[in-house]
Write an enzyme that holds these catalytic residues in place. Structure first.
Site, PDB file in Angstrom:
ATOM      1  N   PRO A   2       0.744  -1.245   0.000  1.00 40.83           N
ATOM      2  CA  PRO A   2       0.000   0.000   0.000  1.00 40.83           C
ATOM      3  C   PRO A   2       0.784   1.313   0.000  1.00 40.83           C
ATOM      4  O   PRO A   2       1.303   1.758   0.995  1.00 40.83           O
ATOM      5  CB  PRO A   2      -0.906  -0.155   1.218  1.00 40.83           C
ATOM      6  CG  PRO A   2      -1.225  -1.620   1.178  1.00 40.83           C
ATOM      7  CD  PRO A   2      -0.003  -2.290   0.643  1.00 40.83           C
ATOM      8  N   GLU A   3       0.863   1.908  -1.172  1.00 43.02           N
ATOM      9  CA  GLU A   3       1.325   3.290  -1.331  1.00 43.02           C
ATOM     10  C   GLU A   3       0.058   4.065  -1.688  1.00 43.02           C
ATOM     11  O   GLU A   3      -1.040   3.507  -1.635  1.00 43.02           O
ATOM     12  CB  GLU A   3       2.371   3.382  -2.454  1.00 43.02           C
ATOM     13  CG  GLU A   3       3.584   2.477  -2.209  1.00 43.02           C
ATOM     14  CD  GLU A   3       4.672   2.602  -3.272  1.00 43.02           C
ATOM     15  OE1 GLU A   3       4.852   3.696  -3.822  1.00 43.02           O
ATOM     16  OE2 GLU A   3       5.340   1.595  -3.543  1.00 43.02           O
ATOM     17  N   LYS A  59      -0.685   7.707   3.006  1.00 47.73           N
ATOM     18  CA  LYS A  59      -0.929   6.262   2.983  1.00 47.73           C
ATOM     19  C   LYS A  59      -1.914   5.837   4.072  1.00 47.73           C
ATOM     20  O   LYS A  59      -2.078   4.643   4.327  1.00 47.73           O
ATOM     21  CB  LYS A  59       0.398   5.509   3.154  1.00 47.73           C
ATOM     22  CG  LYS A  59       1.381   5.748   2.010  1.00 47.73           C
ATOM     23  CD  LYS A  59       2.741   5.144   2.295  1.00 47.73           C
ATOM     24  CE  LYS A  59       3.768   5.612   1.263  1.00 47.73           C
ATOM     25  NZ  LYS A  59       5.154   5.257   1.645  1.00 47.73           N
TER      26      LYS A  59
END
Length: 271
Positions: A2-3, A59
């Site tokens: 997850p970016e 994020k």
DNA sequence: CCCGGAACCTGAAGGC
DNA sequence: TGCCTTCAGGTTCCGG
């Protein structure tokens, strides 16, 4: 992974289940997942409360509640959400479960256990210290130029510093620098105006493209419905050591362990 | 203040 | 096949 593009995708796809719905209860299966409060204290604030909105900042995935509280979720390396109704057993590696009013459950699955939940107030320091959203109007070419001008550190760690720009991670940083033809070790303040302009364009292009493709599923990232994203299929350097440079410069993609991160770049066309 | 390195963890992939 | 080593997208803390 997850970016920004992955968290944006997770937010968009969880929204139909979350916005306007009430949390029955949150179960924390691996206690360190929850920072700053106990499971009991968390539920005193969220159980029976309506989620007014699901948003993203950098994020962080953010659940907003009707009592003014927010729940921050950071996926770190391997966190993902799975939205399911009436599962008998939680999926493997489930660390937390958000039970919703309509029998839908949001399973937070995180093999490496780095992901974190934190109950907070909207003015929390965690969010305040984040840099600008790279896809917002506030993030202009001028703003980027100002950020870079003050820093003599190499450009790559600057792109990864969440207090300077929020949301870029290791993979997209390599892709952005490759597209901009800028070497990851170039001092940030050494970029020419033309390079800053190019970098600005490529930051926005890479992140928008990542969102359009619903994130990059290089390893463990899955969307809430279980599908993969396709952004990694468009990656040109990340995780491609030894392959010929896609720019056609006759160079080969190099791998270097730089500042604690795997870094992929083309030494012959990134300067 | 800046930087490098370790720590937090599991599991997949590669070498032998 | 199986064992051992290496490596992984993020952040934070510690020490020099």
């Amino acid at each position: 992974m997850p970016e920004l593009p992955e968290v944006e995708t997770i937010k968009n796809e969880l929204k139909p289940y979350a916005d306007g719905h009430t949390v029955k209860k949150i179960d924390i299966l691996w206690p360190p997942t929850l920072r700053g409060s106990t499971e009991k204290e968390l539920n005193e604030k969220v159980a029976g409360h309506r989620i007014t909105e699901l948003t993203r900042r950098g994020k962080y995935l953010i659940f907003h509640f009707d009592n003014g509280k927010i729940l921050l979720v950071h996926h770190k390396l391997t966190g993902s959400f799975h939205a399911e109704a009436n599962l008998k057993e939680p999926p493997k590696n489930t660390r937390a479960i958000i039970h919703l009013d309509d029998c839908m459950d949001l399973y937070f699955v995180d093999p490496r256990r780095f992901g974190r939940f934190e109950l907070a107030d909207p003015d929390t320091e965690t969010l305040k210290k984040l840099g600008p959203e790279p896809l917002s109007r506030q993030f202009t070419e001028k703003r980027l130029a100002e950020i870079l001008a003050k820093r003599k550190s190499p450009i790559k760690p600057v792109l990864l510093n969440q207090e300077l720009i929020a949301g870029i991670g290791n993979l997209y940083a390599d892709e952005i620098l490759f597209a901009s033809r800028i070497h990851p070790e170039r001092p940030a303040n050494s970029l020419t105006p033309a390079e800053v302009k190019k970098l600005y364009t490529e930051i926005r292009r890479a992140l928008r493209n990542g969102i359009k493709r619903k994130g990059a599923s290089i390893a463990t990232y899955y969307r809430p419905g279980g599908e993969k994203g396709s952004a990694h299929l468009a990656f040109r350097v990340a995780r491609k050591a030894g392959e010929p440079c896609p720019q056609g410069c006759k160079g080969k993609i190099s791998y270097k362990f730089f500042r604690g991160r795997g870094t992929y770049f083309c030494p012959s066309c990134q300067h």
